[in-house]
Motif scaffolding. Structure first.
Motif, PDB file in Angstrom:
ATOM      1  N   TRP A  79       0.827  -1.197   0.000  1.00  0.00           N
ATOM      2  CA  TRP A  79       0.000   0.000   0.000  1.00  0.00           C
ATOM      3  C   TRP A  79       0.868   1.257   0.000  1.00  0.00           C
ATOM      4  O   TRP A  79       1.850   1.370   0.728  1.00  0.00           O
TER       5      TRP A  79
ATOM      6  N   LYS B 291       0.707   5.682  -1.872  1.00  0.00           N
ATOM      7  CA  LYS B 291      -0.053   6.644  -2.672  1.00  0.00           C
ATOM      8  C   LYS B 291      -0.173   6.159  -4.115  1.00  0.00           C
ATOM      9  O   LYS B 291      -1.209   6.334  -4.766  1.00  0.00           O
TER      10      LYS B 291
ATOM     11  N   TYR C  87      -2.847   3.705  -4.326  1.00  0.00           N
ATOM     12  CA  TYR C  87      -4.149   4.388  -4.283  1.00  0.00           C
ATOM     13  C   TYR C  87      -4.539   4.905  -5.661  1.00  0.00           C
ATOM     14  O   TYR C  87      -5.667   4.701  -6.126  1.00  0.00           O
ATOM     15  N   TYR C  88      -3.596   5.570  -6.329  1.00  0.00           N
ATOM     16  CA  TYR C  88      -3.888   6.104  -7.663  1.00  0.00           C
ATOM     17  C   TYR C  88      -4.095   4.981  -8.680  1.00  0.00           C
ATOM     18  O   TYR C  88      -4.883   5.117  -9.618  1.00  0.00           O
TER      19      TYR C  88
ATOM     20  N   GLN D 289      -7.643   3.945  -8.324  1.00  0.00           N
ATOM     21  CA  GLN D 289      -8.516   4.927  -8.959  1.00  0.00           C
ATOM     22  C   GLN D 289      -8.547   4.739 -10.471  1.00  0.00           C
ATOM     23  O   GLN D 289      -9.605   4.773 -11.103  1.00  0.00           O
TER      24      GLN D 289
ATOM     25  N   PRO E 183      -6.696  -0.123   4.193  1.00  0.00           N
ATOM     26  CA  PRO E 183      -6.499   1.267   3.764  1.00  0.00           C
ATOM     27  C   PRO E 183      -7.677   1.786   2.953  1.00  0.00           C
ATOM     28  O   PRO E 183      -7.947   2.978   2.920  1.00  0.00           O
ATOM     29  N   MET E 184      -8.389   0.859   2.274  1.00  0.00           N
ATOM     30  CA  MET E 184      -9.590   1.200   1.509  1.00  0.00           C
ATOM     31  C   MET E 184     -10.566   0.040   1.602  1.00  0.00           C
ATOM     32  O   MET E 184     -10.154  -1.119   1.580  1.00  0.00           O
TER      33      MET E 184
ATOM     34  N   TYR F 150      -9.491  -6.366   1.255  1.00  0.00           N
ATOM     35  CA  TYR F 150      -8.178  -6.297   1.906  1.00  0.00           C
ATOM     36  C   TYR F 150      -7.821  -7.632   2.530  1.00  0.00           C
ATOM     37  O   TYR F 150      -8.637  -8.229   3.244  1.00  0.00           O
TER      38      TYR F 150
END
Length: 335
Positions: free
Chosen positions: A122, A124, A127-128, A131, A152-153, A160
């Motif tokens: 995990w 940034k 995360y992108y 998305q 985290p999400m 997860y």
């Protein structure tokens, strides 16, 4: 009250399957009995079922009620045993949902779907990546694998799995063998790039040893480590530092080129890069090039070979991986 409490405590300890069967049997049996005892009030089984359900759930609309001694005896039985039993069942259902949510948050699950995307590590960037995946493939199932205490999400299509991604047990819980692809991101908490790539290599080795047929994409810090990743047969690489530095230099030399790269990398606006299948009527690259051009798409590559314009007369191999630039509507038509 003491007796009731003891009864309820014993109900709680009953096996869930047995408890459910008992509850259904109680509802059906009392529905049948109330119709037999008071046929004038309860015209049919559905009337009896309606009254029993409103009684044991303590709703009590009052539209139907027993009038004879036998009917009221059944009602008293439901007050004493039925309401308690159904209350325990409802409590267990609520607890089950709460327990499932807690397991999801803590990553203590076994994912059983297929065709999903596994993201290991995990950050940034992860995360992108999620998305972008959700925008590019609506409804895509995504499984995050990490050792964080909490997810985290968490969304409908995002799951997860907590655990060490170098172990077989963790990868099995993520259902690695039936995944569509695996993305392994570098650990940003480590300062030394050699140690970062070392950890990534361990994870990639574990993934390839368990499911070599799954397409694996790995983020690599230093290009000199690529040979180690090729040794374990990783499919594709992303150079973190080199890519950013190269893009910055190209932008300085050719103003506006960064926007071109950004549009090709993102699928939420403008023209994008898509892979298409070879058609039977296309014999040469020229055939494919002109046919696609008429449909609003530009053929630019076969795999990692970008020299299409210099080999138009050559035949297209059966296993060709053709890439075009076009908008989403055009892609849907030529897909």
């Amino acid at each position: 009250m003491y007796v009731m409490r003891r009864i309820v405590m014993k109900m709680i300890k009953i096996n869930n399957t047995l408890l459910f069967i008992t509850s259904v049997a109680l509802v059906l049996l009392t529905s049948y009995l109330i119709v037999k005892v008071e046929p004038e009030t309860f015209k049919g089984f559905l009337d009896g079922l309606w009254w029993v359900l409103t009684t044991v759930t303590t709703v009590g609309y009052g539209d139907l009620s027993p009038e004879t001694l036998g009917g009221r005896s059944i009602a008293v039985f439901l007050y004493i045993f039925g309401i308690g039993l159904i209350g325990v069942v409802i409590g267990k259902v609520v607890d089950a949902f709460a327990s499932f949510r807690k397991k999801r948050e803590e990553g203590n699950i076994v994912y059983k779907g297929r065709g999903h995307y596994i993201i290991i590590g995990w950050s940034k960037k992860a995360y992108y990546a999620i998305q972008e995946l959700t925008q590019s493939i609506p409804g895509a199932e995504i499984v995050i694998v990490d050792e964080l205490e909490k997810a985290p999400m968490l969304e409908e299509h995002i799951h997860y799995v907590k655990g060490n991604p170098t172990t077989k047990e963790t990868l099995k819980r993520a259902n690695l063998d039936r995944a569509s692809a695996v993305l392994i991101f570098a650990d940003e908490t480590i300062q030394d790039s050699k140690l970062i790539d070392g950890k990534t290599l361990l994870i990639a080795t574990a993934v390839e040893s368990e499911a070599s047929h799954i397409h694996t994409v790995v983020e690599v810090m230093e290009e000199e480590h690529i040979k180690n990743f090729r040794h374990v047969k990783v499919d594709e690489f992303i150079f973190s530092y080199e890519t950013i530095s190269s893009l910055a230099v190209r932008s300085a030399q050719t103003k506006g080129i960064a926007q071109v790269y950004e549009q090709l990398l993102r699928k939420n606006h403008g023209d994008d890069l898509y892979q298409i299948s070879r058609r039977k009527e296309w014999k040469t690259y020229e055939d494919a090039f002109h046919a696609l051009l008429q449909e609003g798409a530009t053929l630019i590559a076969d795999g990692n070979n970008l020299s299409i314009n210099r080999k138009l007369k050559k035949e297209i191999p059966v296993d060709a991986k053709l890439f075009v630039i076009c908008d989403r509507d055009t892609y849907k038509r030529i897909k």
